[in-house]
Structure formats: C-alpha cells, structure tokens
Scaffold this motif. Structure first.
Motif, PDB file in Angstrom:
ATOM      1  N   SER A   3      65.394  25.341  -6.569  1.00 56.75           N
ATOM      2  CA  SER A   3      65.934  24.124  -5.964  1.00 56.75           C
ATOM      3  C   SER A   3      65.276  22.863  -6.502  1.00 56.75           C
ATOM      4  O   SER A   3      65.858  21.776  -6.418  1.00 56.75           O
ATOM      5  N   SER A   4      64.082  22.973  -7.055  1.00 51.96           N
ATOM      6  CA  SER A   4      63.412  21.819  -7.662  1.00 51.96           C
ATOM      7  C   SER A   4      63.251  21.981  -9.168  1.00 51.96           C
ATOM      8  O   SER A   4      62.474  21.260  -9.790  1.00 51.96           O
ATOM      9  N   GLY A   5      63.962  22.903  -9.740  1.00 46.48           N
ATOM     10  CA  GLY A   5      63.901  23.131 -11.192  1.00 46.48           C
ATOM     11  C   GLY A   5      64.978  22.342 -11.909  1.00 46.48           C
ATOM     12  O   GLY A   5      66.104  22.830 -12.082  1.00 46.48           O
ATOM     13  N   ASN A   6      64.657  21.145 -12.338  1.00 44.62           N
ATOM     14  CA  ASN A   6      65.679  20.255 -12.896  1.00 44.62           C
ATOM     15  C   ASN A   6      66.384  20.847 -14.107  1.00 44.62           C
ATOM     16  O   ASN A   6      67.597  20.740 -14.247  1.00 44.62           O
ATOM     17  N   GLY A   7      65.622  21.475 -14.990  1.00 44.93           N
ATOM     18  CA  GLY A   7      66.237  22.029 -16.185  1.00 44.93           C
ATOM     19  C   GLY A   7      67.228  23.134 -15.880  1.00 44.93           C
ATOM     20  O   GLY A   7      68.365  23.132 -16.371  1.00 44.93           O
ATOM     21  N   ILE A   8      66.821  24.080 -15.033  1.00 48.86           N
ATOM     22  CA  ILE A   8      67.700  25.207 -14.724  1.00 48.86           C
ATOM     23  C   ILE A   8      68.875  24.764 -13.852  1.00 48.86           C
ATOM     24  O   ILE A   8      69.988  25.277 -13.993  1.00 48.86           O
ATOM     25  N   LYS A   9      68.672  23.777 -12.978  1.00 51.61           N
ATOM     26  CA  LYS A   9      69.786  23.274 -12.158  1.00 51.61           C
ATOM     27  C   LYS A   9      70.842  22.619 -13.029  1.00 51.61           C
ATOM     28  O   LYS A   9      72.048  22.791 -12.784  1.00 51.61           O
ATOM     29  N   ALA A  43      72.873  18.967  -8.844  1.00 48.54           N
ATOM     30  CA  ALA A  43      71.649  19.203  -9.611  1.00 48.54           C
ATOM     31  C   ALA A  43      70.659  18.054  -9.460  1.00 48.54           C
ATOM     32  O   ALA A  43      69.446  18.263  -9.538  1.00 48.54           O
ATOM     33  N   ALA A  44      71.157  16.846  -9.218  1.00 47.75           N
ATOM     34  CA  ALA A  44      70.277  15.685  -9.105  1.00 47.75           C
ATOM     35  C   ALA A  44      69.521  15.635  -7.784  1.00 47.75           C
ATOM     36  O   ALA A  44      68.563  14.872  -7.651  1.00 47.75           O
ATOM     37  N   VAL A  45      69.920  16.453  -6.814  1.00 48.97           N
ATOM     38  CA  VAL A  45      69.300  16.429  -5.494  1.00 48.97           C
ATOM     39  C   VAL A  45      67.987  17.214  -5.527  1.00 48.97           C
ATOM     40  O   VAL A  45      67.906  18.286  -6.115  1.00 48.97           O
ATOM     41  N   GLU A  46      66.969  16.680  -4.874  1.00 45.08           N
ATOM     42  CA  GLU A  46      65.659  17.318  -4.862  1.00 45.08           C
ATOM     43  C   GLU A  46      65.644  18.543  -3.948  1.00 45.08           C
ATOM     44  O   GLU A  46      66.420  18.637  -2.997  1.00 45.08           O
ATOM     45  N   GLY A  47      64.733  19.464  -4.230  1.00 44.66           N
ATOM     46  CA  GLY A  47      64.548  20.634  -3.380  1.00 44.66           C
ATOM     47  C   GLY A  47      63.570  20.349  -2.258  1.00 44.66           C
ATOM     48  O   GLY A  47      62.644  19.547  -2.415  1.00 44.66           O
ATOM     49  N   VAL A  48      63.754  21.029  -1.130  1.00 46.90           N
ATOM     50  CA  VAL A  48      62.836  20.871  -0.005  1.00 46.90           C
ATOM     51  C   VAL A  48      61.416  21.248  -0.426  1.00 46.90           C
ATOM     52  O   VAL A  48      60.447  20.586  -0.055  1.00 46.90           O
ATOM     53  N   ASN A  49      61.294  22.328  -1.184  1.00 46.60           N
ATOM     54  CA  ASN A  49      59.986  22.751  -1.685  1.00 46.60           C
ATOM     55  C   ASN A  49      59.846  22.278  -3.130  1.00 46.60           C
ATOM     56  O   ASN A  49      60.492  22.811  -4.031  1.00 46.60           O
ATOM     57  N   PRO A  50      58.993  21.278  -3.390  1.00 45.75           N
ATOM     58  CA  PRO A  50      58.886  20.753  -4.755  1.00 45.75           C
ATOM     59  C   PRO A  50      58.313  21.751  -5.747  1.00 45.75           C
ATOM     60  O   PRO A  50      58.425  21.552  -6.956  1.00 45.75           O
ATOM     61  N   ASN A  51      57.718  22.835  -5.252  1.00 41.96           N
ATOM     62  CA  ASN A  51      57.128  23.832  -6.147  1.00 41.96           C
ATOM     63  C   ASN A  51      58.113  24.929  -6.546  1.00 41.96           C
ATOM     64  O   ASN A  51      57.769  25.816  -7.331  1.00 41.96           O
ATOM     65  N   SER A  52      59.334  24.881  -5.993  1.00 40.26           N
ATOM     66  CA  SER A  52      60.348  25.891  -6.328  1.00 40.26           C
ATOM     67  C   SER A  52      61.089  25.458  -7.579  1.00 40.26           C
ATOM     68  O   SER A  52      62.182  24.890  -7.525  1.00 40.26           O
ATOM     69  N   THR A  53      60.485  25.720  -8.722  1.00 42.38           N
ATOM     70  CA  THR A  53      61.005  25.197  -9.980  1.00 42.38           C
ATOM     71  C   THR A  53      61.649  26.255 -10.872  1.00 42.38           C
ATOM     72  O   THR A  53      61.867  26.014 -12.064  1.00 42.38           O
ATOM     73  N   GLY A  54      61.938  27.419 -10.324  1.00 39.84           N
ATOM     74  CA  GLY A  54      62.654  28.438 -11.083  1.00 39.84           C
ATOM     75  C   GLY A  54      61.808  29.171 -12.104  1.00 39.84           C
ATOM     76  O   GLY A  54      62.339  29.728 -13.073  1.00 39.84           O
TER      77      GLY A  54
END
Length: 515
Positions: A203-209, A218-229
């Motif tokens: 949810s916070s992985g900009n590249g994979i989103k 994809a531009a929306v941030e994830g609740v957990n900033p550490n969930s980067t895929g």
C-alpha cells in the motif's frame, strides 16, 4: 533468477522468516514449535507490522467463544459469507484458499488464546449470518507482544533493522538463502529449509502500485508507511507469480493520526501485561471497555459515508470545496494542497451525530464514536467556533473562502442554484451555530489484496503453477488470490497462513515438495 550464490555464508539457520508482523511471527513460532532453528528478519526498529497498529478483529466460525454464547456455526457457511463481503470481487477469489481459511481460522484463534492472547466477542457483522467477529484485548499489538515473547523463549533469533535485499537460488531453482543489509553491512544467511516471505502489503510501495493501479489510486498513501511491497519484489525476483495485484482496500478518508499514540495502543508493551488485561476484560464495566475501544476508533477508523449523505462538506487547505462529497471524495483528496481536507458540520449536524443511529466511526457491534468522542479524545483534529469566519481561523484557512464555499453550498441545498460539483444528496443547510471542523483528513490505502501465487502449503508458485522449492509466502505476501474483504479476515489470514507456512518450511527439509 538471482545469481552469485555466496561461497561463504555469514549466518545459517533452518528457516528464515522475512517480516515481523502477525504473519511473520506466526510462521516463526510454528516453525520453532516443529523443531526448526528460526531466524526472523525485520527491516524496522521494532516488530509489529500492520497487525501492530490494528484494532484487532479476527473472524472465525466454530470457536469456543461462539459455543460459550450458544452459537452453532460451521466453516462452509463462513466461506460462503466471505464471498458476500467481496461482492463483485468474488470473481477474483481463490475459493480453495478461502475455504482453507474458513476451515482453519477457528483452530488458529484457539492457538492464539492458548498462547495468552485474549479475545472478546463474538460480535455480529452482516452479511455474516452469525456473530463471528472476535476482537483482541485491547488491540492487535497484544498479539505481537505475546508471539514475540514465545518466539524468543523457544530460542529463535529476531533481528530488527535488517532489510532483506535479495534471495539466492540454487541451479535447480530452490531458494536457499538471502542477503540483508544491517547498518550498511551485508549479511548473507543460508536457510536450509527455506525462506518465508511475510513482509506485508504494498500500500505504500509507489513503484509497485504504479505498475498495477490507476493513477488516482496509486498516488494515495498507505496507512502503514512501511508496507512497501518488499516481499512481492523478492518473490518476483526468483520467478514467483503475483495475482490480484489490481485489488486494494481503499482509498478511504481517515483523519491523520494523533501526535502521540493513544493510551490503549501503548498498553500491551509486554506479553505479561497483555495477558493480565485479557484476563480482566470480563471484569471491566462495559462503559470502561467501550471507552478504551472508542479511543482506538477515533484514531484508526474512517468516518462513515453517512456523515456526508446527511449534509457534511469537505474543504481543502484553501477553504474551498472541491468534490461531490457523496461521490468518491477519497479519490480527490490527494490532489488538494498538502493532500489534506476538513469535514465541516454545523450545529444541526453536530447534534444529529451525537447519538444513535448517526455515528461518525465504528467497530461494528462493539462501539460507536460520536461527535463528543472526537471532541474529548481527539482535540488535535476537532475545532469548534460560533461563526464560520472564526472556525476558519481555528484551522488556518481563508475565512472569506470558507464563508463563500458554505454560502454556495447552502444556496444549492435550498434550490436557489445548482451545486457546482453536481451534488444531489443534501441535508439541511449549514446555517446553525456552532460550526465544527474535523480534520485534517487524508485519503489512505488500508491494505492490498494482491500477493504471491501459492498452494495450500503456502509454497510459492510460478506462472505455470510450478512450486519454487524453498520459498513460502504468508499474510499479505501470500494472499494467493484470497479476497479478504470484511473486518477480521486479514488478521485471520495473516495468522493462519503464517502458521501453515512456518509448519511447511520446518517439515520440508529432506522431503519432496508437493504441489
């Protein structure tokens, strides 16, 4: 395929688990309980993942708490009801894995209870035909505290601040180890039985989103900033297939978190305290328990859509409306200045949302948060004033812009002019003092549904359903096509799939992988 297998390893273990959230800890504990030497690697300074910030709902059928409440339930009914939550997304569901979850969720719940995690419930949540939602006391962090304690007591290693950068495969395709970075230094770990991916969602992985989702999602941030895929990336690097990557839970409008964690979120700092709280929950007056839960509701839950259908409006940092609030405002908030918005209510709406049936946020069947709860528990996002101009100054927006925005909206409500954004769902005009602003709020992705293609042993599969030996995936890494819509399903899947993955990895050594 990753090449360059080390000629010498820095460390060795039987099972390496990547990720220290609910799924990773469940995998580590289950593997250790089956005799494996376990090493768990977490990129953050502490364990927890998304489980550690969750309210902590766990949905299961056929549990001891249901039986104590004289509720007769069965997994087949539960599996069928899961599809009702998914709606049109059920066409993308892996029904075999969904059934696996339904059959094993109750056993996982009892496993957690026996370890010392306390639950209360069950509570109803339609379209579940029976009450199935069990809630951790006081929140998901209690699960992390208890599991971490058990993992360490069995002699497993827990390494924080270790970011796994790559996996290693033998020439026959088997995953045999990993490379992590700790303090800028490479640590290469050989894992004799295999590697379990449990590194959370993207949810916070900009590249994979950006690869799988529309731009406005994809531009929306994830609740957990550490969930980067991270786990998804590692799986792909060794040939694993990903499924349902286009499915995400959200975006949702949620208020920004408080400057300090709420008291209830700090409670289970150690497993003993979590266990004591669990044993005391039935002795607590309901009003006290609900107060604790409301403290979480005003922190993590989203405002109900009824807040807007009954008349609230959204403004941005310029004091201007920007969307039909009854359409999909969550897709527009990220485009606003500083990606922020405020909910504006007048005295009539404030009175309406001070009592049932009009609540601002809820954990279904457990507790409801009303306007007075936000005023008392979240003063950082609650502003009240006798006039719109005074309210604007309280939240640092233009008084003239806010007055003009609400004036235009009121004329649309009264039929004097069409709404400039095409809104048609109106409550009464916003004319009664005092006025209230809730915010700032942002749009967030709550979690993602895509994950590694897996079989029922949590073994990772390639695009032709062939097993990748030595690689397992659990939790949000190992969704495998499961669509876990509805409260309590992600947590149930995290712990259930984690247990299966840990058990499979611990017992796989020397045995042929079975698809």
């Amino acid at each position: 395929m990753t090449t360059g297998i080390p000629t010498q390893w820095d460390r060795e273990t039987d099972v390496a688990v990547i990720g220290g959230g609910g799924a990773g800890l469940a995998a580590a504990l289950e593997a250790a309980q089956h005799g494996a030497k376990v090493m768990l690697l977490e990129k953050c300074p502490r364990l927890g993942g998304t489980t550690g910030i969750a309210v902590g709902s766990f949905t299961a059928a056929g549990t001891s708490l249901q039986r104590a409440a004289h509720i007769q339930d069965d997994p087949d009914s539960h599996s069928e009801d899961m599809g009702k939550f998914a709606g049109h997304r059920d066409a993308s569901n892996n029904h075999a894995l969904r059934s696996l979850l339904a059959r094993n969720a109750a056993d996982t719940l009892e496993w957690l209870i026996n370890l010392g995690v306390a639950f209360h419930g069950p509570f109803p949540e339609p379209p579940n035909r029976l009450p199935r939602m069990h809630n951790v006391v006081p929140n998901g962090k209690a699960c992390i505290a208890v599991l971490q304690n058990k993992v360490l007591r069995l002699g497993s290693e827990v390494l924080v601040n270790h970011r796994v950068e790559r996996l290693f495969r033998e020439t026959d395709g088997a995953v045999i180890g990993l490379e992590a970075i700790h303090g800028g230094v490479s640590v290469r770990v050989r894992s004799r039985h295999g590697v379990v991916l449990a590194a959370g969602d993207y949810s916070s992985g900009n590249g994979i989103k950006s690869r799988y989702l529309p731009l406005d999602v994809a531009a929306v941030e994830g609740v957990n900033p550490n969930s980067t895929g991270d786990g998804h990336r590692l799986a792909e690097s060794v040939g694993a297939s990903l499924v349902n990557m286009q499915l995400v839970y959200g975006p949702e409008i949620r208020f920004v978190p408080p400057p300090r964690p709420p008291f209830a979120q700090l409670l289970p700092g150690n497993p003993r305290l979590a266990r004591v709280l669990g044993r005391c929950v039935d002795l607590l007056p309901k009003a006290v328990l609900h107060r604790i839960i409301r403290g979480l509701l005003v922190t993590w839950q989203h405002p109900e859509k009824s807040l807007f259908t009954k008349g609230a409006v959204l403004i941005n940092r310029n004091g201007q409306r920007f969307i039909d609030e009854c359409a999909e405002p969550e897709l527009a908030v990220w485009r606003q200045p500083e990606k922020l918005a405020y909910c504006i209510l007048d005295g009539t709406l404030m009175e309406s949302f001070s009592r049932w049936p009009n609540y601002i946020s809820t954990a279904p069947g457990i507790a409801y948060a009303y306007i007075q709860d936000y005023k008392r528990l979240r003063p950082d996002i609650y502003a009240e004033a006798p006039t719109l101009a005074a309210l604007a100054r309280r939240i640092d927006v233009s008084p003239a812009a806010l007055e003009a925005s609400i004036g235009d909206y009121n004329r649309a409500v009264q039929g004097a002019a069409p709404d400039q954004f095409g809104r048609r769902c109106f409550g009464p005009p916003l004319t009664k003092a005092p006025y209230c602003a809730l915010g700032p709020a942002k749009s967030w992705l709550v979690t993602t549904e895509g994950g590694v293609r897996i079989n029922q042993s949590m073994q990772a599969l390639d695009s032709e359903d062939r097993v990748i030996p030595g690689l397992y995936a659990a939790g949000s890494n190992g969704m495998g096509g499961v669509v876990a819509w509805g409260h309590g399903l992600h947590l149930a899947w995290a712990f259930t799939s984690g247990r299966i993955a840990g058990r499979s990895a611990a017992t796989a050594y020397g045995a042929a992988a079975v698809n």
